[in-house]
Design an enzyme around this catalytic site. Structure first.
Site, PDB file in Angstrom:
ATOM      1  CB  CYS A 172      -0.922   0.010   1.221  1.00 35.69           C
ATOM      2  SG  CYS A 172      -2.077   1.404   1.210  1.00 35.69           S
ATOM      3  CG  HIS A 189      -5.582  -2.597  -1.635  1.00 36.85           C
ATOM      4  ND1 HIS A 189      -4.562  -3.175  -0.943  1.00 36.85           N
ATOM      5  CD2 HIS A 189      -5.369  -1.265  -1.585  1.00 36.85           C
ATOM      6  CE1 HIS A 189      -3.762  -2.215  -0.475  1.00 36.85           C
ATOM      7  NE2 HIS A 189      -4.228  -1.047  -0.862  1.00 36.85           N
ATOM      8  CD  GLU A 190      -6.622   0.904  -4.647  1.00 37.81           C
ATOM      9  OE1 GLU A 190      -5.527   0.383  -4.897  1.00 37.81           O
ATOM     10  OE2 GLU A 190      -6.738   1.830  -3.829  1.00 37.81           O
ATOM     11  CG  HIS A 232      -7.411   2.694   0.442  1.00 34.45           C
ATOM     12  ND1 HIS A 232      -6.701   2.960   1.593  1.00 34.45           N
ATOM     13  CD2 HIS A 232      -6.551   2.014  -0.351  1.00 34.45           C
ATOM     14  CE1 HIS A 232      -5.476   2.461   1.491  1.00 34.45           C
ATOM     15  NE2 HIS A 232      -5.362   1.875   0.327  1.00 34.45           N
TER      16      HIS A 232
HETATM   17  O1  LIG Z   1       3.452  -2.557  -3.525  1.00 30.64           O
HETATM   18  C1  LIG Z   1       3.029  -2.258  -4.613  1.00 30.64           C
HETATM   19  C2  LIG Z   1       2.562  -0.862  -4.705  1.00 30.64           C
HETATM   20  S1  LIG Z   1       1.237  -0.740  -3.566  1.00 30.64           S
HETATM   21  C3  LIG Z   1      -0.105  -0.629  -4.604  1.00 30.64           C
HETATM   22  O2  LIG Z   1       0.030  -0.539  -5.811  1.00 30.64           O
HETATM   23  C4  LIG Z   1      -1.440  -0.536  -3.946  1.00 30.64           C
HETATM   24  C5  LIG Z   1      -2.483  -1.400  -4.594  1.00 30.64           C
HETATM   25  C6  LIG Z   1      -2.335  -2.867  -4.421  1.00 30.64           C
HETATM   26  C7  LIG Z   1      -1.099  -3.535  -4.482  1.00 30.64           C
HETATM   27  C8  LIG Z   1      -1.068  -4.917  -4.329  1.00 30.64           C
HETATM   28  C9  LIG Z   1      -2.252  -5.623  -4.113  1.00 30.64           C
HETATM   29  C10 LIG Z   1      -3.464  -4.942  -4.054  1.00 30.64           C
HETATM   30  C11 LIG Z   1      -3.494  -3.584  -4.215  1.00 30.64           C
HETATM   31  C12 LIG Z   1      -1.825   0.893  -4.194  1.00 30.64           C
HETATM   32  C13 LIG Z   1      -2.590   1.542  -3.076  1.00 30.64           C
HETATM   33  F1  LIG Z   1      -1.857   1.540  -1.967  1.00 30.64           F
HETATM   34  F2  LIG Z   1      -2.805   2.806  -3.431  1.00 30.64           F
HETATM   35  F3  LIG Z   1      -3.708   0.914  -2.835  1.00 30.64           F
HETATM   36  C14 LIG Z   1       2.762  -3.287  -5.603  1.00 30.64           C
HETATM   37  C15 LIG Z   1       2.839  -3.005  -6.943  1.00 30.64           C
HETATM   38  C16 LIG Z   1       2.611  -4.057  -7.823  1.00 30.64           C
HETATM   39  C17 LIG Z   1       2.245  -5.303  -7.343  1.00 30.64           C
HETATM   40  C18 LIG Z   1       2.161  -5.518  -5.979  1.00 30.64           C
HETATM   41  C19 LIG Z   1       2.434  -4.508  -5.099  1.00 30.64           C
HETATM   42 ZN   LIG Z   2      -3.689   0.887  -0.326  1.00 29.28          ZN
END
Ligand SMILES: O=C(CSC(=O)[C@H](Cc1ccccc1)CC(F)(F)F)c1ccccc1
Ligand SMILES: [Zn+2]
Length: 157
Positions: A100, A142-143, A146
């Site tokens: 996140c 996940h979103e 939020h």
């Molecule tokens: O940690 C990151 C970045 S964190 C991310 O992109 C969150 C979204 C997310 C990442 C992994 C699984 C589910 C959601 C974004 C947020 F925080 F704004 F929600 C990631 C990127 C690609 C694959 C897995 C992890």
């Molecule tokens: Zn997040």
């Protein structure tokens, strides 16, 4: 508009129930949504929700792409989803790693519904109903958390 800052865990804004947008407001927020997408991309995110930049409205962006962690993740155009909802969720659940942008440096295993049916509005005010599975379904859940004041650690196994 000042540059957007990503709220970090501990900021009460991340614990609010975000406010729905009226269709009349969609276009008004267009510049903000562009800035939100840029913020996500510059942080290599695969999603981002408006409350993460202290705008407590029911909007987020999903932008799955293949990555080291999810090599078979589908490549999708960053998609803005307004007033999003889950209309059906599978009994079957899957556990996988999440991160996140508001909780940097921490990963946790999170249980999510494998398949979901969702609805959301586009910026043009068109309603979209569609099904999601796998990594995209995970990002959507996940979103959506939020928008309801939840973070992935609240669901970590
Ligand atoms: O940690 C990151 C970045 S964190 C991310 O992109 C969150 C979204 C997310 C990442 C992994 C699984 C589910 C959601 C974004 C947020 F925080 F704004 F929600 C990631 C990127 C690609 C694959 C897995 C992890
Ligand atoms: Zn997040």
């Amino acid at each position: 508009m000042e540059t957007l800052t990503i709220a970090q865990l501990g900021n009460p804004i991340l614990r609010e129930h975000a406010t729905p947008l009226s269709a009349a407001q969609y276009q008004e927020f267009a510049p903000f949504f562009n800035a939100l997408q840029l913020k996500m991309l510059e942080n290599n995110g695969v999603g981002i929700a408006a409350p993460q930049v202290s705008e407590s409205i029911r909007a987020f962006i999903v932008a799955s792409r293949p990555n080291p962690r999810y090599p078979d993740a589908p490549m999708m155009e960053p998609t803005l989803m307004l007033n999003p909802e889950i209309t059906w969720a599978s009994e079957s659940m899957e556990k996988d790693w999440e991160g996140c942008l508001s909780i940097p440096g921490i990963r946790a295993l999170v249980n999510r519904h494998s398949h979901i049916e969702v609805r959301y509005d586009t910026l043009e005010g068109k309603e979209v109903k569609t099904q999601m599975e796998g990594f995209i379904a995970r990002i959507f859940q996940h979103e959506l958390d939020h928008l309801n004041g939840l973070v992935f650690l609240d669901r970590a196994e």
